[in-house]
Design an enzyme around this catalytic site. Sequence first.
Site, mmCIF file in Angstrom:
data_model
loop_
_atom_site.group_PDB
_atom_site.id
_atom_site.type_symbol
_atom_site.label_atom_id
_atom_site.label_comp_id
_atom_site.label_asym_id
_atom_site.label_seq_id
_atom_site.Cartn_x
_atom_site.Cartn_y
_atom_site.Cartn_z
ATOM 1 N N ASP A 9 0.869 -1.160 0.000
ATOM 2 C CA ASP A 9 0.000 0.000 0.000
ATOM 3 C C ASP A 9 0.915 1.221 0.000
ATOM 4 O O ASP A 9 2.091 1.115 0.357
ATOM 5 C CB ASP A 9 -0.885 -0.022 1.249
ATOM 6 C CG ASP A 9 -1.820 1.164 1.318
ATOM 7 O OD1 ASP A 9 -2.427 1.522 0.290
ATOM 8 O OD2 ASP A 9 -1.945 1.744 2.420
ATOM 9 N N ASP A 11 0.019 5.079 0.993
ATOM 10 C CA ASP A 11 -0.142 5.995 2.129
ATOM 11 C C ASP A 11 -0.209 5.220 3.442
ATOM 12 O O ASP A 11 -1.068 4.373 3.639
ATOM 13 C CB ASP A 11 -1.401 6.843 1.945
ATOM 14 C CG ASP A 11 -1.350 7.663 0.655
ATOM 15 O OD1 ASP A 11 -0.276 8.201 0.340
ATOM 16 O OD2 ASP A 11 -2.384 7.755 -0.034
ATOM 17 N N GLY A 19 -2.958 12.433 4.463
ATOM 18 C CA GLY A 19 -4.280 12.606 3.879
ATOM 19 C C GLY A 19 -4.219 13.210 2.490
ATOM 20 O O GLY A 19 -3.812 14.361 2.344
ATOM 21 N N GLN A 53 -6.801 5.766 -4.444
ATOM 22 C CA GLN A 53 -6.580 7.205 -4.572
ATOM 23 C C GLN A 53 -7.911 7.906 -4.823
ATOM 24 O O GLN A 53 -8.163 8.464 -5.887
ATOM 25 C CB GLN A 53 -5.569 7.485 -5.688
ATOM 26 C CG GLN A 53 -4.159 7.044 -5.368
ATOM 27 C CD GLN A 53 -3.563 7.794 -4.188
ATOM 28 O OE1 GLN A 53 -3.685 9.015 -4.101
ATOM 29 N NE2 GLN A 53 -2.930 7.077 -3.278
ATOM 30 N N ASP A 133 -1.660 -0.941 5.757
ATOM 31 C CA ASP A 133 -1.901 -0.344 7.069
ATOM 32 C C ASP A 133 -3.378 -0.321 7.444
ATOM 33 O O ASP A 133 -3.752 0.292 8.442
ATOM 34 C CB ASP A 133 -1.315 1.067 7.142
ATOM 35 C CG ASP A 133 -2.038 2.063 6.260
ATOM 36 O OD1 ASP A 133 -2.587 1.661 5.208
ATOM 37 O OD2 ASP A 133 -2.062 3.254 6.619
#
Length: 182
Positions: A9, A11, A19, A53, A133
């Site tokens: 992943d 972010d 963010g 996204q 995450d």
Amino acid sequence: MTRKAVFLDRDGVINVDHGYVYRKEDFEFVDGIFDVCRYFQEQGYLLIVVTNQSGIARGMYTEAQFQELTEWMVARFAEQDVTITRVYHCPHHPDFGPEEARNCECRKPEPGMINTGLDAYGLSAEHCIMIGDKRGDMEAASAAGIGTKILVTSGQALPPEDLRSADSVWESIQGANQTLYT
């Protein structure tokens, strides 16, 4: 020879999740990510990024801005002698954008991006690893038949059911040193 990959992943795993990151000025690599990726690469794994996204569907940034940041990120990995084989992304969100894109097969927890990578590179799912995450990352990996699911908490307080969705839980990518190198 078994072909295998680590699906990552973005972010919260590769970069600090501030963010809807779409500018390199806001992109902060997670400490240790280059070392961990180099380790997996040395073990014969391809490195494939799979990232939701939804900021694109929300109109917060464009596809072109995402691609520009992605090219910059991949180049930073290359400078560290790490090859990112491919970056797959889902620009959709169930509540935003065109109606026909709202129920896509690519947005995690759906396995579409992972399945595309498995097929494109002739990978053996049971020998692959997913590092994410969020529970949705683990659910996508399970649906695709990925052999090992690693959840990185990155300082988040995750509920027990999220932690149980993974085969292994790391406090951080940097903390992978105890798991991988011992």
